[in-house]
Write an enzyme that holds these catalytic residues in place. Structure first.
Site, short mmCIF file in Angstrom:
data_model
loop_
_atom_site.label_atom_id
_atom_site.label_comp_id
_atom_site.label_asym_id
_atom_site.label_seq_id
_atom_site.Cartn_x
_atom_site.Cartn_y
_atom_site.Cartn_z
N LYS A 1 -1.93 14.33 3.69
CA LYS A 1 -0.90 13.55 4.40
C LYS A 1 -0.92 13.86 5.90
O LYS A 1 -0.96 15.03 6.30
CB LYS A 1 0.48 13.82 3.80
N HIS B 1 4.05 17.16 -0.35
CA HIS B 1 3.04 16.11 -0.43
C HIS B 1 1.65 16.73 -0.45
O HIS B 1 1.48 17.89 -0.09
CB HIS B 1 3.15 15.15 0.76
N ALA C 1 10.09 -0.02 4.36
CA ALA C 1 10.75 1.12 3.73
C ALA C 1 9.78 2.29 3.63
O ALA C 1 8.60 2.09 3.32
CB ALA C 1 11.24 0.73 2.32
N MET D 1 8.70 3.01 -1.49
CA MET D 1 8.84 1.81 -2.32
C MET D 1 9.28 2.18 -3.73
O MET D 1 9.41 1.31 -4.59
CB MET D 1 7.48 1.08 -2.40
N THR E 1 10.18 9.39 4.06
CA THR E 1 11.27 9.41 3.08
C THR E 1 12.28 10.51 3.41
O THR E 1 13.49 10.29 3.33
CB THR E 1 10.69 9.63 1.67
N1 LIG Z 1 6.41 3.53 1.61
C1 LIG Z 1 5.84 4.12 0.56
O1 LIG Z 1 6.29 4.00 -0.60
C2 LIG Z 1 4.62 4.95 0.76
C3 LIG Z 1 4.09 5.07 2.01
N2 LIG Z 1 2.92 5.74 2.19
C4 LIG Z 1 2.39 5.73 3.53
O2 LIG Z 1 1.31 4.79 3.54
C5 LIG Z 1 0.34 5.19 4.51
C6 LIG Z 1 -1.03 5.24 3.85
O3 LIG Z 1 -1.07 6.28 2.90
P1 LIG Z 1 -2.44 6.62 2.12
O4 LIG Z 1 -2.92 5.41 1.39
O5 LIG Z 1 -2.19 7.87 1.38
O6 LIG Z 1 -3.41 6.92 3.35
P2 LIG Z 1 -4.99 6.73 3.44
O7 LIG Z 1 -5.41 7.49 4.65
O8 LIG Z 1 -5.63 7.04 2.13
O9 LIG Z 1 -5.19 5.16 3.70
C7 LIG Z 1 -5.00 4.53 4.93
C8 LIG Z 1 -6.03 3.43 5.04
O10 LIG Z 1 -5.78 2.69 6.23
C9 LIG Z 1 -7.06 2.39 6.77
N3 LIG Z 1 -7.05 2.03 8.17
C10 LIG Z 1 -7.14 2.85 9.26
N4 LIG Z 1 -7.20 2.11 10.38
C11 LIG Z 1 -7.16 0.81 10.00
C12 LIG Z 1 -7.20 -0.41 10.71
N5 LIG Z 1 -7.28 -0.44 12.05
N6 LIG Z 1 -7.15 -1.56 10.01
C13 LIG Z 1 -7.06 -1.54 8.66
N7 LIG Z 1 -7.03 -0.41 7.93
C14 LIG Z 1 -7.08 0.75 8.60
C15 LIG Z 1 -7.85 3.67 6.52
O11 LIG Z 1 -9.25 3.45 6.70
C16 LIG Z 1 -7.47 3.96 5.10
O12 LIG Z 1 -8.29 3.31 4.18
C17 LIG Z 1 0.84 6.53 5.06
O13 LIG Z 1 1.56 6.28 6.25
C18 LIG Z 1 1.80 7.03 3.99
O14 LIG Z 1 2.77 7.90 4.47
C19 LIG Z 1 2.25 6.32 1.15
C20 LIG Z 1 2.75 6.25 -0.11
C21 LIG Z 1 3.99 5.58 -0.40
O1 LIG Z 2 1.84 9.91 2.32
C1 LIG Z 2 2.30 9.82 1.16
O2 LIG Z 2 1.63 10.10 0.17
C2 LIG Z 2 3.68 9.35 1.00
N1 LIG Z 2 4.32 8.95 2.06
C3 LIG Z 2 5.60 8.38 2.11
C4 LIG Z 2 6.52 9.14 3.03
O3 LIG Z 2 6.05 9.65 4.07
O4 LIG Z 2 7.72 9.20 2.77
C5 LIG Z 2 6.19 8.09 0.76
C6 LIG Z 2 5.73 8.98 -0.35
O5 LIG Z 2 6.53 10.12 -0.37
C7 LIG Z 2 4.27 9.28 -0.35
#
Ligand SMILES: NC(=O)C1=CN([C@@H]2O[C@H](COP(=O)(O)OP(=O)(O)OC[C@H]3O[C@@H](n4cnc5c(N)ncnc54)[C@H](O)[C@@H]3O)[C@@H](O)[C@H]2O)C=CC1
Ligand SMILES: O=C(O)C1=N[C@H](C(=O)O)C[C@H](O)C1
Length: 285
Positions: A168, A164, A128, A131, A175
Site C-alpha cells: 500500500k 494493510h 468513497a 466500497m 478509510t
Molecule cells: N475505495 C476502496 O474500496 C478501495 C480503494 N483502494 C484504493 O485503490 C487504489 C488502487 O489500489 P490497488 O489496486 O491495490 O493498487 P495497484 O498499485 O495494484 O493498482 C493501481 C493500478 O493503477 C495503474 N496506473 C498507474 N498509473 C496509471 C495511469 N496513468 N493510467 C491508468 N492506470 C494507471 C497501475 O499501473 C496499477 O495497475 C489505491 O489508491 C487504494 O488505496 C483499494 C482497495 C479498496
Molecule cells: O490500498 C488498499 O488495499 C485499500 N485502500 C483503501 C483505503 O485506503 O482506505 C480501502 C481498503 O482499506 C483497501
C-alpha cells in the site's frame, strides 16, 4: 440485443482492477457483478501487461479486451482503482465523454478533491475510500458510539488502527481518515479536534480532544480497521476486516450500477455521491 452496462476499468492491471474485471466478466457469480460487459481495461502505457487480454490478466478466461492506455468510446460507466497521479486524466476523460464515474482511489490531495467537486457539476460521481458494505456500516456504528459516549464521566479516547498489505502506497488509509472525519463531527467538541498521526518521544499526556491514527503495514492484509474507544475501566473496539478484495470490487460494481439507475431511466443526475447513498444509509446517522 445486449442490455448490459458497458464498463471501463481504470487501473485494470492492478490488484483491485483485476478483481473488478474478474467479477464483472462473470468469473465468479456475484450478484452485484451481473449485468456488465467490460469494454475497456485501461492502465499506464508502460505497464508490463499492456496488450494482454484483461480477463486472462485477472486470472480468468479471455474477454477480448486488451489492457490498454486507450479509452474506449463505448464506455457507459467507469470504475477507477488507480493512483492519485493517474486520477486527474481519468476524471477529465469522463467529463469529456459525459461518463458516470466511481472513484475508489485514495490518497488524493486537497486540490484534487476540489477538482472532483468541480467535475461532479457535470457528471455523476460516486467517491468513497471504501466500497465495502461492512466498512460503511461500521462507519455509521462508530458515529453512534461516539455520540453515545460523548458525555461519559472521565472521557473517552478514540484511536484508529489500520492494517494493510505491505504494497500500500498511502498512509493512513483513506478509510481511516474518513472514520476520523465522521467521528470528529460526531464528537461535536467545543475545540477543534486534533488528528494525531502516530506518537513518539516525550509527547506529554494525551489530550481529550484528539483522534490518534496508527498505520500498520503487514504481508498481504487486504484491509482492516479497528476503532478503539478507551474509557477509564473499560473499552470498546470496533473491528472490521476484509478477508479478500472482493468486498471492495463488488461494492464498486454496485456503485456503478446505482449510478446507471437514475429516475428518468438514464444515469443519476450530475453530483457527488458516496457509498452511504449507494447503500441507502445516507440518512441513518
Ligand atoms: N475505495 C476502496 O474500496 C478501495 C480503494 N483502494 C484504493 O485503490 C487504489 C488502487 O489500489 P490497488 O489496486 O491495490 O493498487 P495497484 O498499485 O495494484 O493498482 C493501481 C493500478 O493503477 C495503474 N496506473 C498507474 N498509473 C496509471 C495511469 N496513468 N493510467 C491508468 N492506470 C494507471 C497501475 O499501473 C496499477 O495497475 C489505491 O489508491 C487504494 O488505496 C483499494 C482497495 C479498496
Ligand atoms: O490500498 C488498499 O488495499 C485499500 N485502500 C483503501 C483505503 O485506503 O482506505 C480501502 C481498503 O482499506 C483497501
Amino acid at each position: 440485443m445486449n442490455n448490459t452496462i458497458k464498463l471501463a476499468v481504470h487501473g485494470a492491471a492492478g490488484r483491485m482492477g483485476q478483481r473488478v474485471v474478474a467479477l464483472a466478466s462473470g468469473a465468479d457469480s456475484v450478484e452485484d457483478a451481473s449485468g456488465f460487459t467490460v469494454v475497456g481495461a485501461i492502465d499506464h502505457a508502460n505497464h508490463s501487461k499492456i496488450g494482454q487480454d484483461a480477463g486472462v490478466v485477472a486470472g480468468g478466461s479471455p474477454i477480448d479486451v486488451p489492457i490498454s492506455p486507450q479509452w474506449p468510446s463505448t464506455a457507459e460507466v467507469v470504475i477507477d482503482f488507480s493512483l492519485p497521479e493517474a486520477l486527474d486524466a481519468c476524471v477529465a476523460q469522463c467529463v469529456a465523454q459525459k461518463c458516470p464515474l466511481v472513484i475508489a482511489t485514495t490518497g488524493l490531495s486537497e486540490a484534487q478533491k476540489e477538482s472532483l467537486a468541480e467535475a461532479a457539476r457535470s457528471i455523476p460521481i460516486v467517491w468513497a475510500p471504501s466500497m465495502s458494505l461492512a466498512v460503511n456500516l461500521s462507519m455509521r456504528m462508530a458515529e453512534q458510539i461516539t455520540r453515545a459516549l460523548r458525555d461519559v464521566a472521565g472521557g473517552v479516547d478514540i484511536e484508529i488502527l489500520e492494517r494493510h498489505h505491505r504494497f500500500k502506497a498511502d498512509a493512513p488509509s483513506g478509510t481511516a481518515l474518513k472514520f476520523g472525519e465522521l467521528i470528529a463531527d460526531a464528537m461535536d467538541a467545543d475545540e477543534p479536534v486534533q488528528h494525531v498521526h502516530g506518537r513518539e518521544g516525550h509527547t506529554g499526556q494525551r489530550t481529550r480532544n484528539e483522534i490518534g491514527y496508527h498505520a500498520i503495514r503487514v504481508g498481504d492484509n487486504p484491509g482492516e480497521h479497528t476503532i478503539v474507544f478507551g474509557m477509564l475501566g473499560e473499552r470498546i473496539e470496533l473491528n472490521v476486516a476484509a478477508s479478500n478484495r472482493d468486498c471492495y470490487a463488488s461494492g464498486a460494481l454496485a456503485a456503478a450500477k446505482w449510478l446507471m439507475q437514475g429516475e428518468a431511466g438514464g444515469p443519476k443526475p450530475a453530483g457527488m455521491y458516496n457509498m452511504f447513498d449507494v447503500l441507502g444509509m445516507a440518512d441513518s446517522q
